[in-house]
Structure formats: structure tokens, C-alpha cells
Design an enzyme around this catalytic site. Sequence first.
Site, PDB file in Angstrom:
ATOM      1  N   TYR A  63       0.849  -1.189   0.000  1.00 12.94           N
ATOM      2  CA  TYR A  63       0.000   0.000   0.000  1.00 12.94           C
ATOM      3  C   TYR A  63       0.887   1.242   0.000  1.00 12.94           C
ATOM      4  O   TYR A  63       1.963   1.250   0.622  1.00 12.94           O
ATOM      5  CB  TYR A  63      -0.914   0.026   1.233  1.00 12.94           C
ATOM      6  CG  TYR A  63      -1.921   1.151   1.202  1.00 12.94           C
ATOM      7  CD1 TYR A  63      -3.106   1.023   0.492  1.00 12.94           C
ATOM      8  CD2 TYR A  63      -1.679   2.356   1.852  1.00 12.94           C
ATOM      9  CE1 TYR A  63      -4.031   2.055   0.428  1.00 12.94           C
ATOM     10  CE2 TYR A  63      -2.598   3.396   1.800  1.00 12.94           C
ATOM     11  CZ  TYR A  63      -3.769   3.245   1.085  1.00 12.94           C
ATOM     12  OH  TYR A  63      -4.677   4.281   1.012  1.00 12.94           O
TER      13      TYR A  63
ATOM     14  N   PHE B 226      -5.551   9.257  -3.699  1.00 12.73           N
ATOM     15  CA  PHE B 226      -4.360   8.717  -4.353  1.00 12.73           C
ATOM     16  C   PHE B 226      -3.942   7.482  -3.582  1.00 12.73           C
ATOM     17  O   PHE B 226      -3.677   7.555  -2.376  1.00 12.73           O
ATOM     18  CB  PHE B 226      -3.197   9.721  -4.342  1.00 12.73           C
ATOM     19  CG  PHE B 226      -1.900   9.128  -4.856  1.00 12.73           C
ATOM     20  CD1 PHE B 226      -1.475   9.375  -6.151  1.00 12.73           C
ATOM     21  CD2 PHE B 226      -1.112   8.300  -4.050  1.00 12.73           C
ATOM     22  CE1 PHE B 226      -0.291   8.814  -6.634  1.00 12.73           C
ATOM     23  CE2 PHE B 226       0.067   7.732  -4.520  1.00 12.73           C
ATOM     24  CZ  PHE B 226       0.474   7.989  -5.807  1.00 12.73           C
ATOM     25  N   GLU B 227      -3.856   6.361  -4.271  1.00 13.82           N
ATOM     26  CA  GLU B 227      -3.246   5.182  -3.688  1.00 13.82           C
ATOM     27  C   GLU B 227      -2.778   4.260  -4.801  1.00 13.82           C
ATOM     28  O   GLU B 227      -3.440   4.124  -5.830  1.00 13.82           O
ATOM     29  CB  GLU B 227      -4.178   4.437  -2.719  1.00 13.82           C
ATOM     30  CG  GLU B 227      -5.523   4.069  -3.259  1.00 13.82           C
ATOM     31  CD  GLU B 227      -6.463   3.494  -2.182  1.00 13.82           C
ATOM     32  OE1 GLU B 227      -6.162   3.582  -0.977  1.00 13.82           O
ATOM     33  OE2 GLU B 227      -7.516   2.965  -2.587  1.00 13.82           O
ATOM     34  N   ILE B 228      -1.612   3.707  -4.616  1.00 14.69           N
ATOM     35  CA  ILE B 228      -1.093   2.638  -5.467  1.00 14.69           C
ATOM     36  C   ILE B 228      -0.955   1.443  -4.546  1.00 14.69           C
ATOM     37  O   ILE B 228      -0.301   1.533  -3.504  1.00 14.69           O
ATOM     38  CB  ILE B 228       0.259   3.004  -6.103  1.00 14.69           C
ATOM     39  CG1 ILE B 228       0.111   4.242  -7.000  1.00 14.69           C
ATOM     40  CG2 ILE B 228       0.812   1.834  -6.903  1.00 14.69           C
ATOM     41  CD1 ILE B 228       1.424   4.760  -7.566  1.00 14.69           C
TER      42      ILE B 228
END
Length: 338
Positions: free
Chosen positions: A171, A231-233
Site C-alpha cells: 500500500y 491517491f493510492e497505489i
Amino acid sequence: MEPLHRRRRKIHCDPDPPRQNATLVMLVRNFELDDALSSIRQIEDRFNRRYRYPWTFLNDEEFTEEFIQLTSGMASGDTEYGLVPKEEWTWPDHIDRQKARASMRKMEDDEVVYGGSLTYRHMCRYNSGFFFNHPLLLKYDWYWRVEPSIEFYCDLNYDPFKFMKDNNMAYSFVIAMPEYPTTIPTLWDATQRFAERYPKYIAKDNAIDFIVDDQKGIKGPYNFCHFWSNFEIADLNFWRGEAYSKYFEWLDEEGGFYYERWGDAPVHSLAASLFLSKERIHHFADIGYKHTPWLRCPTDDESYFSGRCLCNRHENFDEHVYSCLPKWFQIAGKSSIK
């Protein structure tokens, strides 16, 4: 009814660059087309034109031909368009709708942000519990969540998906802040009861000190810090795993997505902080990003003077009194600029 799937393939003369099994994901409405195009243009210019990762667009209504034509034209990679299943964008059967509507009216009267919005609650529940199992996403291992109407300020000269995979990350985030306490009054209590019922899911060397102050552990009060999930990858298989699946089912039965206004940001954040070791959570310090009203800009000289970033490093939420990033640095250390 099965979700509608549409696909547009891009043909390139040169070979595809090496890529991970990943996609850029946007949950978006047709009327947000201009904002979606702005976000796509920036992500393409700053990063994706070099990698041509596919885009996956999800909507709770059928996409228009205009939306498909314009977004597929701007994307460098293939594009796919999916319909959110109706049963995942509605009230669950166990929710007392009269009770929920009364709560929504009160929150609206109290001027809680999105306090009276049913659509917002559907969206938060969908992002919390369903998007990662959409048929269009099942073939992927990684995703980058992109919202309409963002600003992306810096060239990204490496592949963040590869970085995440190579470093065993699950995460990542850019901005961290407190959630509005009035939107989640019982979320932490529900989470504490889940942790007591299922201690096997709590990771060793977890990041609980990010969400609970003074090293009080799971019995301490929640400090409301969360990763801003617009926003998250992240690793899709983390959300699909047993721990998170059980956690979402537990929360869904509690009803707080509707009786209160539980957001996917605190839900994702509590799960990541408890079910992952803190070494598997990454802060992208080299990314400049804005989602109204907050922005952050890398502050190192190289990013600033080389022209890699175009943003005001003195207007930076990282240094705001409400930023939870200093709390993250206390437990995990600072991320280096690549």
C-alpha cells in the site's frame, strides 16, 4: 444484470515497454468528463506515456460514446469501461433505511461534509468493499487510483508498480490527515471488536502507532489519522485477501456506511495499519499532487530546480498543522526521493 464491458485497444508501432500486471483506475461519472480528461492528460504526460499502462474506467451508469471516444483518445494504453453492478451501489438489505435517512438529515443539518448524500455513501462503500473484485480488475495485481480533477506536478521517471513489487510493498500514499470525527464515531469501536475477535489477522510490526497515540495499542483511542485514499497505489490482492474481506464484511454488517458516513479512506487506512507490517506501506515523497483543497510538493532542491516538478514547495500540506505525515515519519522514517 452483468456489468457492461467496453474495450478500446491501442496499436503502437514500437514494442510495448516492460510493465507490471497493473492498471490505472478511475471511478467516474459521464458529467465529470472534462475533469477526467485533465487528470488523464497529466498522468500521461508526467508518467504513463513512457509505459502505456491500461486504464480502467468504472461508472454506476453506462458510459457515453463521447466519454469513451475522448478518454480512449487521450490514453496511451488500452482502455476498458465497466458498469458497477447495481447490487453493489445500493442499500444493503439489512440497513434500516428510515434510521439511515434520519441520520443523514441530522448530519446535513449539522453541516457535516457530504452528510446528507446517499450517493457519496454508496461510493464509499463501493470503494471499501467491491471495486477490487470488479470483473475488469480481476486480471490485475496492482492498481493506481486516479480521481477526476487532480493535479499531478512532477515527472515520475520510474515505474511505481515495479518499485512496489520489488520492495514487497502492498500500500502507498501521498497525503495523510485526520478524518472528520463526526463521520466515523463508531468505526474504531467496530474495528477494536474485530481485532479482538480475529487477532490472527493483526500483523507483527504493524503500523498501529500511526492510528493510536502514545503506544497504547489496539485498546487505545483512535487519533483519526488516515491515508488520503484519493491517491493510492496498492496490491489488489491485499484487499481480496481473507483479513480484509472479513474486515469489510464485519463493517458492512455494522451499517456505519449509512448510519454514519464511513469513508473508504479511514477504512483502508485502519486495515493497512493493522493487517500489514509498516515496512509494506510506502510514502511517495517524490510525487507532487493536489486533490482540492490540499496539495503537497517535494521539497528537495533536485526536484525543484531540475524542473522535474512544477509546484510551490512552500505551499505544502506535509507541513500543515493537520498533516499526519510527521506521525508516519515517527514510526516508519522518512521516504527517500528516488
